[in-house]
Design a protein around this motif. Structure first.
Motif, PDB file in Angstrom:
ATOM      1  N   MET A   1       0.843  -1.189   0.000  1.00 14.86           N
ATOM      2  CA  MET A   1       0.000   0.000   0.000  1.00 14.86           C
ATOM      3  C   MET A   1       0.880   1.241   0.000  1.00 14.86           C
ATOM      4  O   MET A   1       1.775   1.373   0.828  1.00 14.86           O
ATOM      5  CB  MET A   1      -0.890  -0.013   1.245  1.00 14.86           C
ATOM      6  N   ASN A   2       0.617   2.140  -0.934  1.00 16.94           N
ATOM      7  CA  ASN A   2       1.399   3.374  -1.018  1.00 16.94           C
ATOM      8  C   ASN A   2       0.846   4.404  -0.051  1.00 16.94           C
ATOM      9  O   ASN A   2      -0.355   4.666  -0.031  1.00 16.94           O
ATOM     10  CB  ASN A   2       1.366   3.941  -2.437  1.00 16.94           C
ATOM     11  N   THR A   3       1.717   4.985   0.746  1.00 21.45           N
ATOM     12  CA  THR A   3       1.308   6.062   1.651  1.00 21.45           C
ATOM     13  C   THR A   3       1.368   7.373   0.886  1.00 21.45           C
ATOM     14  O   THR A   3       2.385   7.688   0.270  1.00 21.45           O
ATOM     15  CB  THR A   3       2.257   6.132   2.861  1.00 21.45           C
ATOM     16  N   PRO A   4       0.263   8.129   0.878  1.00 23.27           N
ATOM     17  CA  PRO A   4       0.287   9.396   0.121  1.00 23.27           C
ATOM     18  C   PRO A   4       1.309  10.365   0.700  1.00 23.27           C
ATOM     19  O   PRO A   4       1.533  10.408   1.912  1.00 23.27           O
ATOM     20  CB  PRO A   4      -1.145   9.928   0.277  1.00 23.27           C
ATOM     21  N   ASP A   5       1.926  11.093  -0.179  1.00 32.21           N
ATOM     22  CA  ASP A   5       2.905  12.099   0.221  1.00 32.21           C
ATOM     23  C   ASP A   5       2.141  13.380   0.572  1.00 32.21           C
ATOM     24  O   ASP A   5       1.802  14.178  -0.293  1.00 32.21           O
ATOM     25  CB  ASP A   5       3.891  12.351  -0.920  1.00 32.21           C
ATOM     26  N   HIS A   6       1.868  13.552   1.879  1.00 34.54           N
ATOM     27  CA  HIS A   6       1.069  14.689   2.310  1.00 34.54           C
ATOM     28  C   HIS A   6       1.767  16.019   2.075  1.00 34.54           C
ATOM     29  O   HIS A   6       1.112  17.023   1.787  1.00 34.54           O
ATOM     30  CB  HIS A   6       0.683  14.544   3.797  1.00 34.54           C
ATOM     31  N   SER A   7       3.069  16.038   2.177  1.00 34.39           N
ATOM     32  CA  SER A   7       3.778  17.302   1.962  1.00 34.39           C
ATOM     33  C   SER A   7       3.652  17.748   0.507  1.00 34.39           C
ATOM     34  O   SER A   7       3.486  18.934   0.216  1.00 34.39           O
ATOM     35  CB  SER A   7       5.255  17.174   2.356  1.00 34.39           C
ATOM     36  N   ALA A   8       3.687  16.788  -0.422  1.00 33.40           N
ATOM     37  CA  ALA A   8       3.530  17.128  -1.840  1.00 33.40           C
ATOM     38  C   ALA A   8       2.111  17.618  -2.113  1.00 33.40           C
ATOM     39  O   ALA A   8       1.898  18.563  -2.883  1.00 33.40           O
ATOM     40  CB  ALA A   8       3.851  15.921  -2.711  1.00 33.40           C
ATOM     41  N   LEU A   9       1.144  16.977  -1.440  1.00 34.38           N
ATOM     42  CA  LEU A   9      -0.256  17.380  -1.618  1.00 34.38           C
ATOM     43  C   LEU A   9      -0.481  18.786  -1.071  1.00 34.38           C
ATOM     44  O   LEU A   9      -1.143  19.609  -1.700  1.00 34.38           O
ATOM     45  CB  LEU A   9      -1.175  16.380  -0.915  1.00 34.38           C
ATOM     46  N   GLU A  10       0.080  19.052   0.100  1.00 32.19           N
ATOM     47  CA  GLU A  10      -0.054  20.389   0.690  1.00 32.19           C
ATOM     48  C   GLU A  10       0.558  21.447  -0.224  1.00 32.19           C
ATOM     49  O   GLU A  10      -0.003  22.534  -0.404  1.00 32.19           O
ATOM     50  CB  GLU A  10       0.609  20.434   2.068  1.00 32.19           C
ATOM     51  N   LYS A  11       1.705  21.112  -0.813  1.00 31.74           N
ATOM     52  CA  LYS A  11       2.358  22.054  -1.713  1.00 31.74           C
ATOM     53  C   LYS A  11       1.500  22.300  -2.952  1.00 31.74           C
ATOM     54  O   LYS A  11       1.357  23.437  -3.415  1.00 31.74           O
ATOM     55  CB  LYS A  11       3.733  21.519  -2.110  1.00 31.74           C
ATOM     56  N   LEU A  12       0.902  21.225  -3.466  1.00 30.60           N
ATOM     57  CA  LEU A  12       0.050  21.337  -4.637  1.00 30.60           C
ATOM     58  C   LEU A  12      -1.174  22.209  -4.357  1.00 30.60           C
ATOM     59  O   LEU A  12      -1.594  23.018  -5.187  1.00 30.60           O
ATOM     60  CB  LEU A  12      -0.408  19.941  -5.087  1.00 30.60           C
ATOM     61  N   LEU A  13      -1.732  22.042  -3.168  1.00 30.31           N
ATOM     62  CA  LEU A  13      -2.952  22.759  -2.817  1.00 30.31           C
ATOM     63  C   LEU A  13      -2.698  24.162  -2.276  1.00 30.31           C
ATOM     64  O   LEU A  13      -3.637  24.918  -2.076  1.00 30.31           O
ATOM     65  CB  LEU A  13      -3.763  21.952  -1.792  1.00 30.31           C
ATOM     66  N   ASP A  14      -1.444  24.502  -2.033  1.00 32.99           N
ATOM     67  CA  ASP A  14      -1.121  25.860  -1.571  1.00 32.99           C
ATOM     68  C   ASP A  14      -1.316  26.800  -2.756  1.00 32.99           C
ATOM     69  O   ASP A  14      -0.510  26.848  -3.674  1.00 32.99           O
ATOM     70  CB  ASP A  14       0.319  25.937  -1.070  1.00 32.99           C
ATOM     71  N   SER A  15      -2.424  27.523  -2.725  1.00 28.11           N
ATOM     72  CA  SER A  15      -2.769  28.363  -3.867  1.00 28.11           C
ATOM     73  C   SER A  15      -2.487  29.832  -3.608  1.00 28.11           C
ATOM     74  O   SER A  15      -3.113  30.699  -4.194  1.00 28.11           O
ATOM     75  CB  SER A  15      -4.252  28.169  -4.203  1.00 28.11           C
ATOM     76  N   SER A  16      -1.545  30.117  -2.710  1.00 31.30           N
ATOM     77  CA  SER A  16      -1.290  31.518  -2.360  1.00 31.30           C
ATOM     78  C   SER A  16      -0.908  32.345  -3.579  1.00 31.30           C
ATOM     79  O   SER A  16      -1.230  33.534  -3.654  1.00 31.30           O
ATOM     80  CB  SER A  16      -0.206  31.610  -1.286  1.00 31.30           C
ATOM     81  N   GLU A  17      -0.251  31.720  -4.565  1.00 28.24           N
ATOM     82  CA  GLU A  17       0.124  32.486  -5.754  1.00 28.24           C
ATOM     83  C   GLU A  17      -1.076  32.742  -6.669  1.00 28.24           C
ATOM     84  O   GLU A  17      -0.996  33.552  -7.584  1.00 28.24           O
ATOM     85  CB  GLU A  17       1.238  31.760  -6.533  1.00 28.24           C
ATOM     86  N   ASP A  18      -2.189  32.053  -6.421  1.00 30.46           N
ATOM     87  CA  ASP A  18      -3.392  32.229  -7.233  1.00 30.46           C
ATOM     88  C   ASP A  18      -4.345  33.267  -6.644  1.00 30.46           C
ATOM     89  O   ASP A  18      -5.409  33.515  -7.206  1.00 30.46           O
ATOM     90  CB  ASP A  18      -4.142  30.894  -7.372  1.00 30.46           C
ATOM     91  N   VAL A  19      -4.004  33.835  -5.504  1.00 29.66           N
ATOM     92  CA  VAL A  19      -4.901  34.746  -4.805  1.00 29.66           C
ATOM     93  C   VAL A  19      -4.313  36.149  -4.828  1.00 29.66           C
ATOM     94  O   VAL A  19      -3.138  36.356  -4.527  1.00 29.66           O
ATOM     95  CB  VAL A  19      -5.131  34.288  -3.345  1.00 29.66           C
ATOM     96  N   GLY A  20      -5.152  37.105  -5.217  1.00 25.66           N
ATOM     97  CA  GLY A  20      -4.718  38.496  -5.232  1.00 25.66           C
ATOM     98  C   GLY A  20      -5.174  39.211  -3.983  1.00 25.66           C
ATOM     99  O   GLY A  20      -5.358  38.600  -2.926  1.00 25.66           O
ATOM    100  N   THR A  21      -5.415  40.502  -4.092  1.00 26.11           N
ATOM    101  CA  THR A  21      -5.868  41.277  -2.926  1.00 26.11           C
ATOM    102  C   THR A  21      -7.385  41.278  -2.809  1.00 26.11           C
ATOM    103  O   THR A  21      -7.941  41.555  -1.756  1.00 26.11           O
ATOM    104  CB  THR A  21      -5.396  42.746  -3.034  1.00 26.11           C
ATOM    105  N   PHE A  22      -8.073  40.948  -3.940  1.00 23.74           N
ATOM    106  CA  PHE A  22      -9.538  40.933  -3.960  1.00 23.74           C
ATOM    107  C   PHE A  22      -9.955  39.728  -4.797  1.00 23.74           C
ATOM    108  O   PHE A  22     -10.132  39.823  -6.000  1.00 23.74           O
ATOM    109  CB  PHE A  22     -10.064  42.251  -4.540  1.00 23.74           C
ATOM    110  N   GLY A  23     -10.064  38.580  -4.136  1.00 24.12           N
ATOM    111  CA  GLY A  23     -10.222  37.342  -4.876  1.00 24.12           C
ATOM    112  C   GLY A  23      -8.947  37.075  -5.658  1.00 24.12           C
ATOM    113  O   GLY A  23      -7.846  37.245  -5.138  1.00 24.12           O
TER     114      GLY A  23
END
Length: 201
Positions: A1-23
């Motif tokens: 059974m493969n254990t998911p790489d949570h750190s990679a998932l967190e990095k993928l889901l970190d959308s801070s670069e997709d967010v501006g000052t108003f949405g």
């Protein structure tokens, strides 16, 4: 059974670069605006007293912004509709489009400035049945609900609206709904959440 790489998932889901000052929209500070943007920003502020909601985004297209801002200002100062009637139609159409920011904002405005009951404002946004004792408010609700659902406006409904609001009032309801369709789609395209604040300027 493969254990998911949570750190990679967190990095993928970190959308801070997709967010501006108003949405998703990254506002330009006033001091950094082009002359055209600054002119549109000042034009809006002079008419409205502030640069609210989608106006923050519309200054990115200065020529267009200056053509549409006066319509919103008209509904603030010169409409044939009362503030309660304006907020009824506004909550109906913002709720129909599912625009988080404008629905949240106008649910509150409807209560505090339109003096509508909170449960009624919530029903308007949620598309649930409600009613109003005031005949004009009731006909604005019925007309805007029919239009938001893309239903035929039956003759009886139209005649009642004409008697209570006049042709000018029917035009006000329809153009207001078009205006807030434009507002809602702008906010949705830029994924503006209900708790967005934007730059204070």
């Amino acid at each position: 059974m493969n254990t998911p790489d949570h750190s990679a998932l967190e990095k993928l889901l970190d959308s801070s670069e997709d967010v501006g000052t108003f949405g998703r929209y990254e506002e330009t500070p006033v001091a950094e605006m082009s002359p055209e943007m600054r002119e549109a920003f000042d034009f809006t502020k002079n008419l409205r007293g502030l640069v609210p909601g989608p106006h923050k985004i519309w200054v990115a297209n200065p020529k267009l912004s200056k053509t549409i801002v006066p319509t919103g200002a008209y509904f603030q100062t010169a409409s044939t509709l009362s503030k309660a009637e304006i907020e009824i139609a506004t909550c109906v159409i913002c709720g129909q489009w599912g625009a988080a920011y404008s629905s949240f904002e106008h649910e509150k405005i409807g209560v505090h400035l339109g003096h509508l009951e909170p449960a009624k404002c919530a029903a308007l946004v949620a598309g649930l049945p409600t009613s109003f004792d005031d005949p004009r408010e009731q006909i604005v609700y019925e007309l805007s609900s029919a239009l938001a659902e893309a239903r035929v406006v039956p003759q009886y409904l139209y005649r009642r609206a004409q008697e209570l609001l006049g042709d000018a009032g029917i035009v006000d309801v329809t153009v207001l709904m078009g205006w807030f369709t434009m507002v809602s789609l702008t906010l949705m395209a830029f994924d503006v959440p209900s708790n967005a604040v934007g730059l204070k300027q």
